[in-house]
Write an enzyme that holds these catalytic residues in place. Sequence first.
Site, mmCIF file in Angstrom:
data_model
loop_
_atom_site.group_PDB
_atom_site.id
_atom_site.type_symbol
_atom_site.label_atom_id
_atom_site.label_comp_id
_atom_site.label_asym_id
_atom_site.label_seq_id
_atom_site.Cartn_x
_atom_site.Cartn_y
_atom_site.Cartn_z
ATOM 1 C CE1 TYR A 41 -6.109 4.842 -1.070
ATOM 2 C CE2 TYR A 41 -4.164 4.538 0.152
ATOM 3 C CZ TYR A 41 -5.473 4.354 0.022
ATOM 4 O OH TYR A 41 -6.240 3.153 0.524
ATOM 5 C CB THR A 76 -7.260 2.914 -4.142
ATOM 6 O OG1 THR A 76 -6.433 1.775 -4.019
ATOM 7 C CG2 THR A 76 -8.349 2.714 -3.319
ATOM 8 C CB SER A 104 -0.913 0.115 1.346
ATOM 9 O OG SER A 104 -1.629 1.270 1.520
ATOM 10 C CE LYS A 114 -8.004 -2.532 -2.921
ATOM 11 N NZ LYS A 114 -8.694 -1.768 -1.975
ATOM 12 C CG HIS A 132 -11.353 0.412 1.034
ATOM 13 N ND1 HIS A 132 -10.826 1.032 -0.019
ATOM 14 C CD2 HIS A 132 -10.185 0.429 1.952
ATOM 15 C CE1 HIS A 132 -9.433 1.474 0.245
ATOM 16 N NE2 HIS A 132 -9.435 1.356 1.341
#
Length: 418
Positions: free
Chosen positions: A168, A195, A144, A285, A309
Amino acid sequence: MDLPTRGGTIRRQLPNPRELRPLLRFRPPRLDRTRARLERAADVGDIRRIARRVTPTAPFDYTDGAANSEETARRNRRAFLDAELRPTVLRDVATVDTSTEILGQRSELPLGIAPTGFTRMMHSAGELAGARAAGRAGIPYALSTMGTTSIEELAEQVPDTRRWFQLYTWHDHRERARELVDRAQAAGYDTLLVTADTATGGQRHRDHRNGMTIPPQLTPRTLLDASYRPRWWIDFLTTEPLTFATLSSSSGDSMGQIMKVFDPALSWADIAWIREAWDGSLVIKGIQTPQDARRAVDTGVDALYLSNHGGRQLDRAPVPLLELPEVRRAVGPEVPIILDSGITSGGDVLAALALGADFTMIGRAYLYGLMAGGQQGVERVLEILRAEIEVGMRLLGVRSIAEIGPEHARLHWREPRA
């Protein structure tokens, strides 16, 4: 000696010591108590209970909790529990193959480890433990943006693990996102997960009630919590400070700074520059509806990732498993679909594959293992899931992942849509 009973008499005798001896099997005490606990765990639910015992309340609830009333998380699980698996019998299943291909490479299981933030908060071994366990199992590991191990360190420490990177983007700071893309590409990550369901962070009531902070703070409440979970606090206080290693080298990250990572201005137009910047496989995603699935395919992404999520963003959001058949119809058979949100067993994986997914990801399930026992805990979770998948395949009458089809599952409790 004959003894009377209600149905007559029963003959009894003293036990023969030679016959009794093989039955007496006392195991010597195990010095590795963590491994002993993990070996007794029969399923992921048992692993979760161990994790809850050994992890402070705030980190455990951060992992276990979801947004607002947590209704989405409950619906995610209910959908899997209500899905009916339908066997085909009298098939030769003496040998089964759990491997599959996803985005051009083989995975030994039809699942990977999903990207999770703040991972060293759950256990000091953090992302490295998860990635090493994934490498041993022959499955992909996704790092992540909010991870506590950097892009480069993970690549250096687990060079043989297949690595994906979850991105992100920053509002008004797209150059920083571009920098992360370049770093991941240079470090050998082969898949980028963008995402799309984080225009802002979800409202996590458990975290608010627990006074959750990043990093955790020592207060009278947390000190009391630590009194019967000393191992976690010893590890936390004697290892490197908790940081968002890919973003920052300081330990002063706050929840306010975290929120700046989420970009409310991210739009479909941004996928174009990300596609241009990234040479590997590109996945969106957070797809939750057939309409967005079709639009994502039109942008040229390589796969869709159905996810709400894990119920941590919008409460009462669509449930990926329930949307899956319609999404599959909308995009056709050739588009790879990855699915998460609610998977805690091998049966869940098989249901998702039968209903139209090509691959699945686990988040909470692997984090329970991490909290319960570091790398050993993650490995135990993967062992459990592998065994459940193998047994499930045999009972379904399939020898390979490719043989699993719509005839093997049904969304039993809900009427099909017109």
